[in-house]
Design a protein around this motif. Structure first.
Motif, mmCIF file in Angstrom:
data_model
loop_
_atom_site.group_PDB
_atom_site.id
_atom_site.type_symbol
_atom_site.label_atom_id
_atom_site.label_comp_id
_atom_site.label_asym_id
_atom_site.label_seq_id
_atom_site.Cartn_x
_atom_site.Cartn_y
_atom_site.Cartn_z
ATOM 1 N N ASP A 19 0.682 -1.136 -0.111
ATOM 2 C CA ASP A 19 0.025 -0.178 -0.191
ATOM 3 C C ASP A 19 0.798 1.278 0.029
ATOM 4 O O ASP A 19 0.619 2.291 -0.642
ATOM 5 C CB ASP A 19 -0.890 0.021 1.219
ATOM 6 N N ARG A 75 2.311 1.960 -3.334
ATOM 7 C CA ARG A 75 1.346 2.206 -4.243
ATOM 8 C C ARG A 75 1.299 3.720 -4.045
ATOM 9 O O ARG A 75 1.108 4.391 -4.992
ATOM 10 C CB ARG A 75 0.001 1.354 -4.112
ATOM 11 N N ASP A 76 1.044 4.206 -2.900
ATOM 12 C CA ASP A 76 0.878 5.593 -2.659
ATOM 13 C C ASP A 76 2.020 6.525 -3.015
ATOM 14 O O ASP A 76 1.734 7.371 -3.641
ATOM 15 C CB ASP A 76 0.658 5.704 -0.980
ATOM 16 N N GLU A 77 3.318 5.999 -2.998
ATOM 17 C CA GLU A 77 4.473 6.835 -3.518
ATOM 18 C C GLU A 77 4.679 6.736 -4.666
ATOM 19 O O GLU A 77 4.902 7.571 -5.371
ATOM 20 C CB GLU A 77 5.725 6.211 -2.624
ATOM 21 N N HIS A 78 4.262 5.637 -5.754
ATOM 22 C CA HIS A 78 4.966 5.546 -6.862
ATOM 23 C C HIS A 78 3.554 5.165 -7.835
ATOM 24 O O HIS A 78 4.009 5.429 -9.128
ATOM 25 C CB HIS A 78 5.734 4.225 -7.165
ATOM 26 N N HIS A 79 2.471 4.728 -7.508
ATOM 27 C CA HIS A 79 1.503 4.663 -8.392
ATOM 28 C C HIS A 79 0.124 4.868 -8.006
ATOM 29 O O HIS A 79 -1.024 4.339 -7.737
ATOM 30 C CB HIS A 79 1.258 3.038 -8.623
ATOM 31 N N PRO A 80 -0.185 6.283 -7.455
ATOM 32 C CA PRO A 80 -1.223 7.035 -7.076
ATOM 33 C C PRO A 80 -2.368 6.617 -7.919
ATOM 34 O O PRO A 80 -2.391 6.854 -9.404
ATOM 35 C CB PRO A 80 -0.915 8.489 -6.893
ATOM 36 N N GLY A 81 -3.664 6.243 -7.453
ATOM 37 C CA GLY A 81 -4.756 6.018 -8.316
ATOM 38 C C GLY A 81 -5.026 4.588 -8.788
ATOM 39 O O GLY A 81 -5.915 4.237 -9.125
ATOM 40 N N GLU A 83 -5.949 1.146 -7.854
ATOM 41 C CA GLU A 83 -6.718 0.219 -6.883
ATOM 42 C C GLU A 83 -6.044 -0.977 -6.544
ATOM 43 O O GLU A 83 -5.722 -1.747 -7.621
ATOM 44 C CB GLU A 83 -8.054 0.243 -7.263
ATOM 45 N N ARG A 128 9.447 -3.159 -4.725
ATOM 46 C CA ARG A 128 9.191 -2.055 -5.773
ATOM 47 C C ARG A 128 9.035 -2.554 -7.410
ATOM 48 O O ARG A 128 8.118 -1.958 -7.850
ATOM 49 C CB ARG A 128 10.230 -1.186 -5.626
#
Length: 215
Positions: free
Chosen positions: A16, A19-25, A27, A200
């Motif tokens: 999670d 995702r927040d750092e590198h792949h925002p949006g 799901e 990553r």
């Protein structure tokens, strides 16, 4: 949506955060099945092949995922083979790491915290070395007591043991941390040898698969 199949709940916040750092949006839908790893360690990955396929199929059916990421290196090979049966790409989380490792040089040091991870990881490195036409010499060892720490929830204790083992490696071009659970060791190492972990690059590859056009 990207579905993730884990064998420890401790991986959920790690992915999670990535995702927040590198792949925002993007799901994410997490499924956790610790019994798959326990049985694979006892009986071998092939013994859980059918159940891995069923778990992957459920993860797609439950949320309509466009791809699945298997974060467990022990069952990664059987998960990867199941892609044709579930109808969406299945990304083996440690394959992008292995592909990068074979480009770093011929001497590859592999560290793991459970013995069952070593055969599939070494086979994966050999596969990527053949694909890249780059011969390698891989050697592997299990870090004593590290898995016991991780399983007990002592993430930092596990990471420090792995870091100490990595710092002791002097005759390698690259160090491969065979399991996603080992990635946090990077915070504690002092080695000058490049060290690779799977979360990553694995998530990045899976995100690309999930966002690719269908068909």
């Amino acid at each position: 949506m990207l579905a993730l199949l884990h064998t420890s709940p401790l991986h959920v916040p790690v992915f999670d955060a990535l995702r927040d750092e590198h792949h925002p949006g993007l799901e994410l839908s997490h499924s956790v099945a610790p019994d798959l790893l326990a049985r694979a360690r006892r009986d071998g990955p092939e013994a859980v092949s059918g159940d891995v396929t069923a778990a992957l199929r459920r993860s797609v059916a439950d949320g309509g995922a466009r791809a699945v990421l298997c974060t467990c290196s022990t069952i990664g090979e059987v998960a990867e083979r199941a892609a044709g049966e579930i109808g969406v790409p299945v990304v083996r989380g440690d394959r992008p790491m292995a592909a990068e490792a074979v480009t770093a040089g011929p001497r590859v040091a592999v560290l793991a915290t459970v013995e069952s991870t070593l055969p599939p990881t070494l086979a994966l490195l050999d596969d990527e070395a053949r694909r890249a036409d780059r011969p390698i010499r891989a050697r592997a060892r299990v870090v004593p007591d590290a898995w016991t720490r991780f399983a007990a929830g002592d993430i930092e204790g596990c990471a420090r043991l792995v870091a100490a083992a990595a710092d002791a490696v002097t005759d390698a071009d690259v160090i491969v941390l065979a399991q996603a659970s080992m990635a946090s060791a990077a915070r504690f190492t002092t080695t000058a040898v490049p060290m690779l972990s799977s979360p990553r690059p694995g998530l990045a590859a899976a995100a690309r698969s999930a966002r690719a056009p269908l068909g």
